[in-house]
Design a protein around this motif. Structure first.
Motif, short mmCIF file in Angstrom:
data_model
loop_
_atom_site.label_atom_id
_atom_site.label_comp_id
_atom_site.label_asym_id
_atom_site.label_seq_id
_atom_site.Cartn_x
_atom_site.Cartn_y
_atom_site.Cartn_z
N THR A 199 -24.89 -152.50 2.03
CA THR A 199 -23.90 -153.58 2.07
C THR A 199 -23.47 -153.94 0.65
O THR A 199 -22.37 -154.43 0.42
N CYS A 200 -24.36 -153.66 -0.30
CA CYS A 200 -24.21 -154.06 -1.71
C CYS A 200 -22.98 -153.44 -2.37
O CYS A 200 -22.76 -152.23 -2.29
N TYR A 201 -22.18 -154.27 -3.03
CA TYR A 201 -21.00 -153.79 -3.74
C TYR A 201 -21.38 -152.97 -4.98
O TYR A 201 -20.54 -152.29 -5.56
N ASN A 202 -22.64 -153.07 -5.41
CA ASN A 202 -23.09 -152.27 -6.55
C ASN A 202 -23.80 -150.99 -6.12
O ASN A 202 -24.40 -150.30 -6.96
N GLY A 203 -23.75 -150.69 -4.83
CA GLY A 203 -24.23 -149.39 -4.35
C GLY A 203 -25.73 -149.27 -4.23
O GLY A 203 -26.26 -148.16 -4.25
N CYS A 209 -28.77 -155.19 -4.65
CA CYS A 209 -28.94 -155.67 -6.03
C CYS A 209 -29.30 -157.16 -6.06
O CYS A 209 -29.88 -157.65 -7.02
N GLY A 210 -28.91 -157.88 -5.01
CA GLY A 210 -29.23 -159.31 -4.94
C GLY A 210 -28.27 -160.18 -5.72
O GLY A 210 -28.33 -161.40 -5.63
N GLU A 211 -27.37 -159.57 -6.46
CA GLU A 211 -26.48 -160.34 -7.35
C GLU A 211 -25.04 -160.43 -6.83
O GLU A 211 -24.36 -161.43 -7.07
N CYS A 212 -24.58 -159.39 -6.14
CA CYS A 212 -23.18 -159.38 -5.73
C CYS A 212 -22.99 -160.29 -4.50
O CYS A 212 -23.96 -160.61 -3.81
N PRO A 213 -21.75 -160.71 -4.22
CA PRO A 213 -21.54 -161.64 -3.10
C PRO A 213 -21.98 -161.06 -1.75
O PRO A 213 -22.47 -161.80 -0.90
ZN ZN Z 1 -25.41 -156.18 -4.35
#
Ligand code: ZN
Length: 229
Positions: A199-203, A209-213
């Motif tokens: 789901t992570c926008y940072n792949g 990553c826990g950081e992206c929205p």
């Molecule tokens: Zn993420």
């Protein structure tokens, strides 16, 4: 063209939402296919992840390259590496369903419009009546093309465009992320969704990553669901 009501096509990205929809579709329809898009996303690894999960689920998988979508507009942090991603999902407001709020810079204009239009043409070719998408108005993150009114309008337009009787299903439309985890659990795929989807926008697969929205929304929902058990 005769469309078979027992067949469904899932617009599939390999994330939490569409993977839950994939297994929802397997439960409700006799024949399920998955259609995945390359649209110029930075986290293109999701396409390989989607293919792998579809294989495990025994669902025929196809990908289409629609990268031109990201070339039509500027300012999207999912497709332009020079733009810093908005960190927070927009705060839901009481007037959300009808009021306008500014989409975050992770919004890809026209994405769901293109995806579902292409999916409908593909479905028509394969005699598939049902289209399934994981959009949700509850956690819609300010993306106007995740709202119920848009999906209903598009359903009518697609049927008029091709003189067909497609039915767009949105199993997640009125449930939040915690309830989406619950649905995955009920479908017997909680661990698969938690560990194998992206789901992570940072792949970053799984808990991300826990950081992206996208990660924040997914984590908040997971925490809420686990604490409700
Ligand atoms: Zn993420």
């Amino acid at each position: 063209m005769i469309l078979d009501h027992r067949k469904a096509l899932v617009v599939y990205s390999g994330g939490q939402d569409s993977t839950t929809c994939l297994f929802w579709a397997k439960k409700h329809f006799d024949e399920v296919r998955a259609l995945c898009f390359r649209y110029g996303q930075k986290h293109v690894v999701e396409v390989d992840i989607a293919r792998g999960i579809a294989e495990r689920a025994g669902v025929p998988f196809e990908e289409k390259d629609v990268s031109f979508i990201s070339e039509l507009s500027t300012g999207c942090s999912l497709t332009d590496t020079s733009i810093i991603m908005d960190k927070e999902p927009p705060t839901p407001s009481p007037d959300m369903p009808d009021g306008r709020i500014t989409p975050p810079n992770t919004f890809v204009p026209g994405r769901n419009l293109f995806f579902l239009a292409i999916a409908a043409v593909y479905a028509r070719e394969h005699g598939i009546m049902n289209l399934v998408t994981g959009v949700s108005q509850t956690d819609y993150s300010g993306y106007p093309d995740c709202r119920d009114s848009f999906i209903r309008s598009l359903n009518v337009s697609l049927n008029l465009a091709m003189d067909e009787q497609f039915v767009i299903h949105t199993p997640l439309m009125w449930i939040d992320k915690a309830e989406t985890w619950k649905l995955a659990d009920e479908l017997g795929v909680f661990d698969l969704v938690r560990n194998e989807t992206l789901t992570c926008y940072n792949g970053v697969k799984g808990d991300g990553c826990g950081e992206c929205p996208a990660c924040k929304l997914r984590r908040q929902g997971l925490k809420k669901y686990l604490s409700s058990l």
